[in-house]
Design an enzyme around this catalytic site. Sequence first.
Site, PDB file in Angstrom:
ATOM      1  N   LYS A  11      12.171   1.128  -0.030  1.00  0.00           N
ATOM      2  CA  LYS A  11      10.711   1.217  -0.073  1.00  0.00           C
ATOM      3  C   LYS A  11      10.333   2.608  -0.573  1.00  0.00           C
ATOM      4  CE  LYS A  11       6.931   0.114   3.183  1.00  0.00           C
ATOM      5  NZ  LYS A  11       6.673  -0.157   4.611  1.00  0.00           N
ATOM      6  N   PRO A  70       6.209   0.312  -4.119  1.00  0.00           N
ATOM      7  CA  PRO A  70       7.078  -0.819  -4.438  1.00  0.00           C
ATOM      8  C   PRO A  70       8.313  -0.879  -3.550  1.00  0.00           C
ATOM      9  CG  PRO A  70       7.362   0.930  -6.045  1.00  0.00           C
ATOM     10  CD  PRO A  70       6.225   1.357  -5.157  1.00  0.00           C
ATOM     11  N   VAL A  71       8.857  -2.088  -3.392  1.00  0.00           N
ATOM     12  CA  VAL A  71      10.069  -2.318  -2.609  1.00  0.00           C
ATOM     13  C   VAL A  71      11.113  -2.937  -3.525  1.00  0.00           C
ATOM     14  CG1 VAL A  71      11.064  -3.416  -0.570  1.00  0.00           C
ATOM     15  CG2 VAL A  71       8.661  -2.719  -0.568  1.00  0.00           C
ATOM     16  N   GLY A  99       0.811  -1.195   0.000  1.00  0.00           N
ATOM     17  CA  GLY A  99       0.000   0.000   0.000  1.00  0.00           C
ATOM     18  C   GLY A  99       0.851   1.254   0.000  1.00  0.00           C
ATOM     19  N   ASP A 125       0.026  -4.364  13.596  1.00  0.00           N
ATOM     20  CA  ASP A 125      -0.040  -5.191  12.386  1.00  0.00           C
ATOM     21  C   ASP A 125       0.980  -6.318  12.443  1.00  0.00           C
ATOM     22  OD1 ASP A 125      -1.113  -5.953   9.959  1.00  0.00           O
ATOM     23  OD2 ASP A 125       0.228  -4.700   8.774  1.00  0.00           O
TER      24      ASP A 125
END
Length: 800
Positions: free
Chosen positions: A509, A494-495, A491, A606
Amino acid sequence: LEDSIVVRGLDTVAPSVLIQERETVSSNNGMFTLGFFRPRNSTNCYLGIWFMSESSVVWVANKNDPLTDPSGILTISGNGNLVVLNGQKQVVWSTNVSMASNSSAQLLDSGNLVLIDRTTGAFLWQSFQHPDNTLLQNMKFSTNMQLTSWKSTSDPSYGGFSCGLKPLNATEVFVWKENHPYWRSGPWNGTHFLGVPQSSSMSLNEFQMQGELGGSFDLYFHYTDKSALLTLKLGHKGKLKKQRWNSHTNLWDREWVSENSVCDIYGKCGPFGICNSLSSPICSCLRGFEPNNEEEWGRQNWTSGCVRREALQQERDKNFSQASKPDGFLKLERVKLPDHAEASPSNFAKDSADCQTRCLKNSSCIAYAYDKSLGCMVWNADLLDIQSFSVGGVDLFIRLAYSELDKARRNMVTPIIIPTLIGTIFIMALGYFLWKMRSKQKGKTQMQIHDKRRISNLKQAHNQELSFFYFRKLAIATNNFDLANKLGQGGFGPVYKGKFEDGQEIAVKRLSRSSRQGIEEFINEVELISNLQHRNLVRLLGCCIEEDEEILVYEYMTNKSLDAYIFDPLQQKYLDWRRRFNIIEGIARGLLYLHRDSRLRIIHRDLKASNILLDEEMNPKISDFGMAKLFGGGQNQANTERIVGTYGYISPEYATEGLYSEKSDVFSFGVLLLEIISGRKNTSFYEDAESLTLLGFAWKLWINANVIPLIDPRIYDPIFHEDILKCTHIGLLCVQELAKDRPIMASVMSMLQSEIVDLPPPSQPAFILRQTMSHATEQSPRSNELCSINKVTISNFEGR
């Protein structure tokens, strides 16, 4: 042979020694083994060399002459050669050296099998000079050698593909399919292959080549880490693969492959055609050219290629009495240079302009390119196998008639006028629309201003524990954010995997422009994790804030994330109980630090398997603090109307009432603990119709005093029964429905370390049904998705 003895050194085959099918010879370092093997799904037997296991064969002796019985023998023959004999004592393979009398064979630490003259110590024969389908580290691959593919994964006989060096003008690596070009690397310029965009980055930077232009060349890997193994393997489907052995997973990690798209296939678009895998159709004619066969082109059969529309000056001058206007050049940017480049020291030019002058003076020259190392490259024949790259490649200058260049200029001017008129009308309409929407956007604009102020404050604070990187440095480290280096997408954005010039590997990131939550996550993560230091928390190395770029830079975790192991049937076997318990204990230490021992008191919110990263020694590190919350000194609980997190790990009070606390993380830890024990996901558990989750199934087994069906059979051992039972007990205590009944992480840590012996009985865990979750309050545009705003986070690494 009947009088031979079976006594030998571990790495040597001495004269009169017999090696039979179930016997092997090992290199001194134990990495390579020589022996007979049978490929999977095959009854044939071969003599080969393998690395670590028979599934990693790197060389085969009798490729086309398999043994069909179990009576094969490896020995030194009477004439001094190393031979393989079948059951009838017939020679099926030999080193076939004419001057070999007093000799023995040895398997070296490099994987090279050598036949040695025992008197002089000289090598009479080497397997490195007779490669199979694999180029090993420090193995010199010369222009007179070829790799040959296997026919299939279970048949090592000669397949349809071969690979070698083509040194005629500019040295290239070629793969041939039945003697026809199938793939090529583009010219070698002394540091990398010009036709492989990744070769100038970390993907292929271990290549080295020695030789003289137009003469003999040697290609080889040179890697400083002697404990790691790199190979270049030609697969049975014609793909070259660079692989690195992962000693933790005992598997090959693929780092590069020659054929990533249909455009990599040699000559896909025919002469004077160019291939772009991102276009539709993928083939087009170069400017100034048209399809040679319109009907074939319409059927997407491009092999006949393209032809020139307007003849060049020399051809025109032959047909007309008066001299015509001179030819010029059209620049084609970032391409794989065509085949048949002519480059030699005599063609060396000081710059591109000098190269252009030389090409114009040569009436047969139809294109040129310039490289600082190779100098001037020219083409006098059809331009074949051109590919368009988004990054990398070389600029190619194509010779065109003056009329074609003039037409190109007019075509550039005409499109400017019409879009200008349309643009003016559009701007006026847009201005009116923006005026109408201004009031609606006011609140959103204020929020963006607030975000920018917070980012500005980060710049000014410049925390000593956080580095600020220049965007250029990160672009270089990731090869301009090449898709080949992409690890995942979340979310946030991109990494990418990257590597600094000093060799340090990083995970980068990058905030996506379309991610509103990403800006909040970026600020949150920098403000929180930059102040944290613990061995079980992923380390944020720094960030980049330049103009519209917000980027986070982390340490790179070699073994990816926990979910890649515990939920993958092929990978689960690499996590035995001792290793799983170490992971459980490490996660608990990390949470305890967040809740009690750090300068900031943080609720993660999370915690899940994909957010647990594993370093090279399989030690766990908690990652992704984008949704974490900071608590004040006396604060124990907080409330939110916006529920975030991942279904299956969210505590009941958070899902139904928006209440979160330390006990919310404790609940997530309990779910994760039971998943580690069982190897199953909480949210995809369907074994028992009455138990919609893993928690329900675990509770049912617990009250029936039979938890063995819960335990992953790969880790169960009666020796560890009590430890696994204790961890199951702790897990059930953590997932109790009422937050007040759950232990704090300090107590969990004491239980794991057996400091608390008498554990209290657990009560029934919370059963979070989909119906409950679907009515949870979610005041955001994603309210219909009961999951994390970052379903795929930095921890969700994927193989390239």
